[in-house]
Scaffold this active site. Structure first.
Site, PDB file in Angstrom:
ATOM      1  N   GLU A  91       0.871  -1.176   0.000  1.00 38.03           N
ATOM      2  CA  GLU A  91       0.000   0.000   0.000  1.00 38.03           C
ATOM      3  C   GLU A  91       0.910   1.228   0.000  1.00 38.03           C
ATOM      4  O   GLU A  91       1.698   1.416   0.923  1.00 38.03           O
ATOM      5  CB  GLU A  91      -0.893   0.043   1.246  1.00 38.03           C
ATOM      6  CG  GLU A  91      -2.000  -0.990   1.268  1.00 38.03           C
ATOM      7  CD  GLU A  91      -2.827  -0.914   2.540  1.00 38.03           C
ATOM      8  OE1 GLU A  91      -2.528  -0.059   3.405  1.00 38.03           O
ATOM      9  OE2 GLU A  91      -3.754  -1.718   2.691  1.00 38.03           O
ATOM     10  N   ASP A 112      -5.238   9.011  10.338  1.00 36.80           N
ATOM     11  CA  ASP A 112      -3.922   8.488  10.686  1.00 36.80           C
ATOM     12  C   ASP A 112      -3.418   9.026  12.014  1.00 36.80           C
ATOM     13  O   ASP A 112      -3.669  10.176  12.370  1.00 36.80           O
ATOM     14  CB  ASP A 112      -2.921   8.827   9.577  1.00 36.80           C
ATOM     15  CG  ASP A 112      -3.231   8.091   8.292  1.00 36.80           C
ATOM     16  OD1 ASP A 112      -3.310   6.852   8.353  1.00 36.80           O
ATOM     17  OD2 ASP A 112      -3.410   8.735   7.247  1.00 36.80           O
TER      18      ASP A 112
END
Length: 274
Positions: A49, A60
């Site tokens: 990824e 995040d």
């Protein structure tokens, strides 16, 4: 079959989960990224990824937030990401490559343009964190029209009705976000993940990857007993940060962690069968 489908067919035949690794493109520099990706693939990572840097990565945690800032400070741009992807595909013709990120950097030139560039670069799938399925009138359509997988995310709060919406148009695999909140800070219990996997697998034949909060070989092995794939991001990104801070080689740090995770995942089901 697609590269993603081929990879999951291979890991199923080998009776193991796949190891999926996340890195942010351009962290710590554009020039360093290709070798870091090579280090992962050459040490047991099955699927990559590649994160698209963004100034406001709301899903995040601190590690990946800082990776985004480092990548942006290195002036990593839209075209750099596709150049990295193109070079990766030449070196690794069989390893699936997924672009992961947010709607803003993916669609500011238009969904069709983004999908065309991704396909031309050899990208296999897209994960867009902040476009829910019911609002995805353009990106998912463009991605699927180019023959790439639109990979959706499910969470602990995704009930059966919600899962049906998420799975409509999803392909490649389903990414199960095992904890509510941001990446890297918490880890769900093994029992809660097992229950979620049972619930999800009852409504889809797609492989299910589990991510968020997986930092050690022991955690990865526990999840690999039942999940089709284990996703590790913050731990790899933290390796890069630590190595750069200490003026060490980040490739060596990634190689070591990738080997440890890959070995633990490969052995997980063998040990469970004893």
């Amino acid at each position: 079959m697609s590269r993603i489908a081929n990879t999951f067919a291979k890991t199923k035949k080998e009776n193991r989960a796949a190891l999926i690794a996340f890195l942010t493109a351009g962290d710590p520099s554009i020039e360093a990224t290709p070798a870091l990706l090579d280090s992962l693939v050459e040490n047991g990572v099955d699927i990559i990824e590649l994160g698209m840097p963004f100034s406001d990565p709301m899903a995040d945690g601190p590690a990946i937030q800082k990776a985004n800032l480092r990548a942006l400070a290195a002036k990593t741009g839209y075209n750099d990401i596709f150049r990295i992807a193109t070079e990766f595909r030449k070196r690794h013709p069989e390893t699936p490559l997924i672009l992961m990120g947010y709607a803003n950097p993916m669609t500011f030139k238009g969904s069709d343009s983004f999908a065309a560039s991704a396909k031309e670069a050899g990208v296999d799938g897209i994960i867009c964190v902040d476009i829910p399925p019911e609002e995805d009138a353009t990106l998912g359509v463009a991605v699927r029209e180019k023959g790439m997988d639109m990979i959706r995310l499910a969470t602990p709060t995704s009930d059966e009705a919600r899962l049906k919406i998420i799975l409509d148009g999803a392909s490649g695999f389903l990414y199960y976000v095992s904890v509510a909140g941001v990446t890297g800070l918490q880890q769900a219990t093994e029992a809660s993940i097992d229950a979620a996997l049972d619930r999800i697998k009852a409504v889809t034949d797609l492989p299910v990857a589990v991510g968020f909060g997986i930092r050690s070989p022991e955690q990865a092995a526990a999840i690999a007993k039942k999940a089709d794939a284990v996703v590790v991001g913050s731990a790899f990104v933290s390796c890069i940060e630590k190595a750069v801070t200490n003026r060490q080689d980040p490739n060596a740090a990634l190689e070591k962690l990738a080997k440890e995770l890959s070995t633990a995942i490969s052995d997980a089901r063998k040990e469970a069968a004893l």
